[in-house]
Design an enzyme around this catalytic site. Structure first.
Site, PDB file in Angstrom:
ATOM      1  N   ILE A   6      27.902  54.529   6.707  1.00 47.64           N
ATOM      2  CA  ILE A   6      28.053  55.196   7.482  1.00 47.64           C
ATOM      3  C   ILE A   6      29.592  55.058   7.118  1.00 47.64           C
ATOM      4  O   ILE A   6      30.103  56.487   7.167  1.00 47.64           O
ATOM      5  CB  ILE A   6      27.894  54.375   8.956  1.00 47.64           C
ATOM      6  CG1 ILE A   6      25.892  54.298   9.207  1.00 47.64           C
ATOM      7  CG2 ILE A   6      28.781  54.893   9.489  1.00 47.64           C
ATOM      8  CD1 ILE A   6      25.871  54.122  10.504  1.00 47.64           C
ATOM      9  N   GLY A  10      39.428  50.371   8.110  1.00 45.61           N
ATOM     10  CA  GLY A  10      40.828  50.307   7.777  1.00 45.61           C
ATOM     11  C   GLY A  10      40.467  49.091   6.916  1.00 45.61           C
ATOM     12  O   GLY A  10      40.989  48.439   6.198  1.00 45.61           O
ATOM     13  N   ASP A 123      42.240  49.887  21.812  1.00 49.87           N
ATOM     14  CA  ASP A 123      42.187  50.732  20.108  1.00 49.87           C
ATOM     15  C   ASP A 123      41.110  52.317  20.746  1.00 49.87           C
ATOM     16  O   ASP A 123      40.348  52.597  20.226  1.00 49.87           O
ATOM     17  CB  ASP A 123      41.832  50.024  19.305  1.00 49.87           C
ATOM     18  CG  ASP A 123      41.896  51.416  17.968  1.00 49.87           C
ATOM     19  OD1 ASP A 123      43.178  52.235  18.120  1.00 49.87           O
ATOM     20  OD2 ASP A 123      41.229  51.841  17.211  1.00 49.87           O
TER      21      ASP A 123
HETATM   22  N1  LIG Z   1      27.098  50.819  15.887  1.00 46.15           N
HETATM   23  C1  LIG Z   1      27.268  51.538  15.478  1.00 46.15           C
HETATM   24  N2  LIG Z   1      26.404  52.526  15.235  1.00 46.15           N
HETATM   25  C2  LIG Z   1      26.950  53.977  14.321  1.00 46.15           C
HETATM   26  N3  LIG Z   1      28.366  53.829  13.572  1.00 46.15           N
HETATM   27  C3  LIG Z   1      29.043  53.064  14.698  1.00 46.15           C
HETATM   28  C4  LIG Z   1      28.432  52.116  15.070  1.00 46.15           C
HETATM   29  N4  LIG Z   1      30.277  51.211  15.152  1.00 46.15           N
HETATM   30  C5  LIG Z   1      30.743  51.129  14.490  1.00 46.15           C
HETATM   31  N5  LIG Z   1      30.531  53.202  14.408  1.00 46.15           N
HETATM   32  C6  LIG Z   1      31.299  54.197  13.506  1.00 46.15           C
HETATM   33  O1  LIG Z   1      32.296  53.786  12.018  1.00 46.15           O
HETATM   34  C7  LIG Z   1      33.553  54.075  12.101  1.00 46.15           C
HETATM   35  C8  LIG Z   1      34.018  52.210  12.600  1.00 46.15           C
HETATM   36  O2  LIG Z   1      34.286  52.208  13.087  1.00 46.15           O
HETATM   37  P1  LIG Z   1      34.964  51.064  13.514  1.00 46.15           P
HETATM   38  O3  LIG Z   1      35.871  51.274  14.495  1.00 46.15           O
HETATM   39  O4  LIG Z   1      34.242  49.719  14.172  1.00 46.15           O
HETATM   40  O5  LIG Z   1      35.346  49.917  12.231  1.00 46.15           O
HETATM   41  P2  LIG Z   1      37.050  49.847  11.968  1.00 46.15           P
HETATM   42  O6  LIG Z   1      37.159  49.136  10.630  1.00 46.15           O
HETATM   43  O7  LIG Z   1      37.237  48.683  12.676  1.00 46.15           O
HETATM   44  O8  LIG Z   1      37.124  51.153  11.436  1.00 46.15           O
HETATM   45  P3  LIG Z   1      39.175  51.413  11.726  1.00 46.15           P
HETATM   46  O9  LIG Z   1      39.652  50.249  10.972  1.00 46.15           O
HETATM   47  O10 LIG Z   1      39.156  52.572  11.144  1.00 46.15           O
HETATM   48  O11 LIG Z   1      38.961  50.984  13.404  1.00 46.15           O
HETATM   49  C9  LIG Z   1      33.417  54.581  13.955  1.00 46.15           C
HETATM   50  O12 LIG Z   1      34.667  55.281  14.173  1.00 46.15           O
HETATM   51  C10 LIG Z   1      32.209  55.447  14.237  1.00 46.15           C
HETATM   52  O13 LIG Z   1      31.727  56.643  14.085  1.00 46.15           O
END
Ligand SMILES: Nc1ncnc2c1ncn2[C@@H]1O[C@H](COP(=O)(O)OP(=O)(O)OP(=O)(O)O)[C@@H](O)[C@H]1O
Length: 291
Positions: A6, A10, A123
């Site tokens: 998906i 970061g 956030d």
């Molecule tokens: N359960 C889920 N189902 C579908 N898409 C999801 C789900 N959780 C997160 N996402 C998608 O993945 C993206 C990134 O998720 P998340 O912010 O949890 O990850 P991260 O590694 O912490 O990212 P970042 O460092 O960019 O904040 C979200 O913007 C969302 O579009």
């Protein structure tokens, strides 16, 4: 079973797939245990918080979490595209007011889910808000990404002592002016980020999108002024909602219900379970100028 990627955040990656023990499609969020020679703690925190928040309506269901030799992982229900992406898909690059009002009402409910357990999210932004994809959840907003959460209350319900110099956490575009000043974050900072998120959905861009980093805080303070032209562009209901949020003090425990009530007229009488803009070809976003 993993079926595809998906996205890459970061800190790790998110895949979609299925889990034999869970009836819906799932995502698997992974983070290397050691990254750039340092032990990643973000996902351990997210695992812990998501576990505590299970059962809250605006929190994704977590079906499993754990680690392998090299990775920490979380398996949770698959949600739809995030609100930032849904806005980008709109031909007008914005969302209509009745949709934004209902996103905000649910976003405030999501903050209540987190705050009532003594945590702040830190956030809040459109990219961290998704609707569900099943018949039961497609009109339910879920707040995602609990990797920057912090406990703001002690177990006895009193506030934790503010640190002198907490490190920056969050996303600068949506951070409150207090966070620019390097202050310890509190619940009202989550609300400010929620208000900026809603303003971005209505206005296409926030006024500080192209402003250099040193001037962003001042652009935010200008936006807070009751006669700010950008604030007035968000419409009478949303600007009153923003005014209530921008006047919160750092030691306030904001009243989630009364903030939600400020947006009830802006929903145009649509219930939270009725169709949102993207389900109606963005008719409202493209058609209406006044809200
Ligand atoms: N359960 C889920 N189902 C579908 N898409 C999801 C789900 N959780 C997160 N996402 C998608 O993945 C993206 C990134 O998720 P998340 O912010 O949890 O990850 P991260 O590694 O912490 O990212 P970042 O460092 O960019 O904040 C979200 O913007 C969302 O579009």
């Amino acid at each position: 079973m993993i079926q595809g990627l998906i996205g890459r955040g970061g800190y790790g990656q998110i895949y979609y797939g299925s889990d034999a023990t869970f009836p819906e499609d799932v995502v698997i969020k992974i983070e290397p245990i050691v990254r750039n020679g340092r032990t990643g703690k973000r996902m351990l925190l997210e695992q812990k918080i998501l576990y505590r928040l299970q059962g809250r309506p605006h929190v994704p269901i977590m079906c499993a979490s754990g680690h392998t030799e090299h990775l920490n992982f979380i398996v949770m229900q698959l949600l739809g595209p995030n609100i930032g992406d849904l806005k980008k898909r709109s031909p007008a690059r914005r969302l209509g007011p009745t949709t934004v009002a209902r996103i905000m009402i649910q976003g405030i409910a999501a903050l209540r889910d987190v705050h009532s357990l003594g945590y702040i999210h830190r956030d809040v932004k459109p990219a961290n808000m998704c609707f569900g994809i099943t018949q039961n959840t497609r009109h339910v907003l879920k707040l995602v990404d609990y990797g920057m959460v912090r406990r703001y209350k002690n177990p006895d319900g009193t506030r934790r002592k503010a640190r002198h110099r907490p490190g920056f956490r969050g996303t600068l575009r949506y951070s409150s002016a207090r966070v620019h000043d390097g202050k310890e974050q509190v619940p009202s900072d989550d609300f400010v980020s929620m208000a900026y998120s809603g303003a971005e959905l209505l206005l296409v861009n926030l006024p500080w999108k192209l402003v250099c980093v040193e001037d962003i805080k001042q652009a935010k303070l200008d936006f807070h002024a009751p006669n700010s032209p950008f604030l007035l562009l968000t419409g009478p209901y949303f600007s009153v909602f923003c005014g209530a949020i921008f006047s919160l003090r750092s030691d306030d425990e904001p009243d989630h219900s009364s903030l939600q009530a400020l947006l009830s007229e802006m929903t145009g009488g649509k219930s939270l379970r009725e169709a949102y803009d993207w389900e109606e070809n963005y008719r409202e976003a493209c058609g209406s100028e006044d809200y």
